[in-house]
Design a protein around this motif. Structure first.
Motif, PDB file in Angstrom:
ATOM      1  N   LEU A  67       0.829  -1.210   0.000  1.00 22.99           N
ATOM      2  CA  LEU A  67       0.000   0.000   0.000  1.00 22.99           C
ATOM      3  C   LEU A  67       0.862   1.258   0.000  1.00 22.99           C
ATOM      4  O   LEU A  67       0.514   2.252  -0.644  1.00 22.99           O
ATOM      5  CB  LEU A  67      -0.918   0.002   1.221  1.00 22.99           C
ATOM      6  N   GLY A  68       1.975   1.225   0.717  1.00 23.08           N
ATOM      7  CA  GLY A  68       2.880   2.374   0.723  1.00 23.08           C
ATOM      8  C   GLY A  68       3.433   2.661  -0.656  1.00 23.08           C
ATOM      9  O   GLY A  68       3.555   3.816  -1.066  1.00 23.08           O
ATOM     10  N   VAL A  70       1.949   1.780  -3.562  1.00 23.90           N
ATOM     11  CA  VAL A  70       0.854   2.208  -4.431  1.00 23.90           C
ATOM     12  C   VAL A  70       0.451   3.647  -4.127  1.00 23.90           C
ATOM     13  O   VAL A  70       0.206   4.442  -5.041  1.00 23.90           O
ATOM     14  CB  VAL A  70      -0.367   1.262  -4.261  1.00 23.90           C
ATOM     15  N   LEU A  71       0.399   4.024  -2.868  1.00 25.99           N
ATOM     16  CA  LEU A  71      -0.032   5.367  -2.490  1.00 25.99           C
ATOM     17  C   LEU A  71       1.101   6.387  -2.530  1.00 25.99           C
ATOM     18  O   LEU A  71       0.872   7.571  -2.345  1.00 25.99           O
ATOM     19  CB  LEU A  71      -0.646   5.343  -1.087  1.00 25.99           C
ATOM     20  N   LEU A  73       3.662   6.604  -0.424  1.00 33.34           N
ATOM     21  CA  LEU A  73       4.074   7.038   0.911  1.00 33.34           C
ATOM     22  C   LEU A  73       5.571   6.891   1.119  1.00 33.34           C
ATOM     23  O   LEU A  73       6.149   7.541   1.980  1.00 33.34           O
ATOM     24  CB  LEU A  73       3.330   6.242   1.982  1.00 33.34           C
TER      25      LEU A  73
END
Length: 118
Positions: A67-68, A70-71, A73
């Motif tokens: 998720l990091g 993809v986003l 971060l």
């Protein structure tokens, strides 16, 4: 004569086998044996729970990194963006329960049990 000897031997062997099986089953059902079996199963269940927790933690870390990515971060911070704000809650001091600022309003000599008959 040989038939009688054969059947006598076969019967004795069957009796010894059955007696051995019964004694083994009786030993399994003693309180000490049952307690040991329960303890072994509890230890085994604890190991399985620990393995499950480690698998969940590894999966969470993997998903968090996905998720990091993809986003974005994990991307470097843009220098044109303003600096992050400090929250007012960060400097808060935790006090013990008895050291509450409004505790002076409470008279320690009077009971405050609402379930008490008046």
């Amino acid at each position: 004569m040989f038939r009688r000897t054969f059947w006598f031997t076969a019967g004795a062997a069957a009796g010894v086998w059955a007696t051995t099986k019964v004694h083994a089953k009786v030993r399994q059902l003693t309180p000490e044996s049952l307690a040991a079996q329960a303890a072994d199963k509890a230890v085994d269940a604890g190991h399985r729970l620990k393995d499950f927790a480690l698998d969940v933690r590894a999966g969470m870390a993997q998903r968090e990194s996905e998720l990091g990515e993809v986003l974005g971060l994990d991307a470097p911070v843009d220098p044109e963006l303003p600096a992050g704000r400090r929250l007012a809650v960060e400097g808060r001091v935790e006090r013990p329960y008895n050291d509450h600022p409004h505790s002076s309003r409470v008279n320690s000599r009077t009971p405050h049990n609402r379930n008490e008959d008046h």
